[in-house]
Design an enzyme around this catalytic site. Sequence first.
Site, mmCIF file in Angstrom:
data_model
loop_
_atom_site.group_PDB
_atom_site.id
_atom_site.type_symbol
_atom_site.label_atom_id
_atom_site.label_comp_id
_atom_site.label_asym_id
_atom_site.label_seq_id
_atom_site.Cartn_x
_atom_site.Cartn_y
_atom_site.Cartn_z
ATOM 1 N N SER A 31 -1.142 1.153 -7.270
ATOM 2 C CA SER A 31 -2.577 0.865 -7.330
ATOM 3 C C SER A 31 -3.012 -0.309 -6.476
ATOM 4 O O SER A 31 -3.744 -1.197 -6.927
ATOM 5 C CB SER A 31 -3.032 0.643 -8.780
ATOM 6 N N SER A 32 -2.603 -0.313 -5.224
ATOM 7 C CA SER A 32 -3.116 -1.320 -4.305
ATOM 8 C C SER A 32 -4.622 -1.186 -4.147
ATOM 9 O O SER A 32 -5.338 -2.190 -4.000
ATOM 10 C CB SER A 32 -2.423 -1.195 -2.943
ATOM 11 N N SER A 33 -5.135 0.047 -4.184
ATOM 12 C CA SER A 33 -6.579 0.250 -4.027
ATOM 13 C C SER A 33 -7.349 -0.337 -5.207
ATOM 14 O O SER A 33 -8.387 -0.991 -5.022
ATOM 15 C CB SER A 33 -6.893 1.739 -3.861
ATOM 16 N N GLU A 42 0.827 -1.200 0.000
ATOM 17 C CA GLU A 42 0.000 0.000 0.000
ATOM 18 C C GLU A 42 0.868 1.259 0.000
ATOM 19 O O GLU A 42 1.967 1.277 0.545
ATOM 20 C CB GLU A 42 -0.916 0.014 1.230
ATOM 21 N N ASP A 68 -6.191 2.791 -13.485
ATOM 22 C CA ASP A 68 -5.767 1.763 -12.543
ATOM 23 C C ASP A 68 -6.715 0.575 -12.556
ATOM 24 O O ASP A 68 -6.295 -0.587 -12.643
ATOM 25 C CB ASP A 68 -5.685 2.347 -11.129
ATOM 26 N N ALA A 74 -6.374 -2.766 -7.205
ATOM 27 C CA ALA A 74 -6.282 -4.224 -7.133
ATOM 28 C C ALA A 74 -7.289 -4.779 -6.141
ATOM 29 O O ALA A 74 -7.936 -5.810 -6.398
ATOM 30 C CB ALA A 74 -4.859 -4.634 -6.748
#
Length: 500
Positions: A180-182, A175, A226, A184
């Site tokens: 782009s952890s959000s 994170e 993203d 994913a």
Amino acid sequence: MNRKLVVELQPHQSQHDVDQFLEIVQGVIREPLASLETGEKRPYFHPDRPIICARAPGRLDCMGGIADYSGSLVLELPLAEATFVAAQICEEPVLEALSLASAPGELPRHVKLPTELIENGKLSDYPQAGAYFASRPADRWASYSLGTILALVYEGKTQLSRGGVRLLIWSTVPEGKGVSSSAALEVASMTAVAELLGVALEGPELALLCQKVENRIALAPCGVMDQMTSALGHEGRLFALRCQPALILPPVDIPPGVCFWGIDSGVRHSVSGADYTSVRVGAFMGYRILAELAGLTVRPTDQPGLVQVDDPRWHGYLANVRPAEFEAEFAGRLPAELSGEEFLARYQGTTDPVTKIDPTRRYNIFYPTAHPIYENARVERFAELLRSDQPMAHLEELGELMFGSHESYSRCGLGTWQTDLIVDLVKAQGPERGLFGAKITGGGSGGCVAVLGTPQGAPAIQAICDRYAAATGYRPYVFSGSSPGAIAFGTFCLLPVPTQ
């Protein structure tokens, strides 16, 4: 009679992280979880019900970045790192998310929402959901996962008539690194939940709905690149998207002998941060001023601060303004900055529905406006060179395009000395050591730096990490490799099977 879980994977799904996730899910089934309300131990997943699993990768922003919300072409690489979500229907009327620790020092996170909050009007639409999570900072992470279920309800695609839904989350996408952890998390959650609830979503529709979750429930004003990359990307190819609003183009093959890496600066990045938001506001202010200068018709809407522009010339996107056109007609007439109060008094508002202008704040306008105009031209040229007959002959020009993008981020106010240091270290290694270009990625203000090179550049990447660690005390994580997006990967189902 005992139970065991079986799963049939497609050949491309037999990856190490899939096997690890399967072990985690079975461990959660075996180990009871303490109730949030009573502290009593109870199973999180029911051992006799199917569990739908999905996987979505992070992404490396190779070119395009923040120009996405202005309609630019973007080129994105789906990463090897990914987020997994397992979803199961439960009898209890709750929406529940359990996010497991995936790195040393992290703690599991757990949020539980009674579905009656949807029925009694406290969580019955997007504004209420956004306000709910905004008022609970410790639980905001769950807006990206449970928000996907809420969005399916708000869009009329499900009614949750069969009780509730439980989600289990495990991720190797770090994170706050600008990868782009959000997205994913949103895409993996939406993919698993849609399959679980029998909701048919085409790939682009799924990605756009995930963007709506981030914009309207998580209240982060991101563009769409993203979610599109995480959902629709293909392993080892650059996902090409013209963000008007989401025109998918043929992917750009990465030629043999060309490599991309991501070097984490250790500076935490968030698209909901003030720097990203103020630059986005400045870009939409600039578009509104260009519309005035070009004599386009502007109409007020019923929302304060939001206007509508009749735009047959650029179709609403700064990226469609050509650099030569900007320089000849508008650059000399565009203010460097304006206060929010002055802008609203003169121009009434912008065309951006996901940000609000603060009258007390002063906004940089010129460089946030110029950035997508020139960035789109850089990305177009970048794609052209990679698709040429001899892409290896153009590595130095490709690298210069990345350096130009990085410098433009800095002029917008989205640079940091740490990411500048990584770019400078790449320049110092240079083509003779296999490295040709570098740029800050995504929303900027920290996060990750994308690097272009050849396989011979791997030792230089290690040298950069050593020098960066010596200068900052932080050892960078290096992203390398790629994997399929959520749609290409597909879902898989864990089924309980009786054993004697």
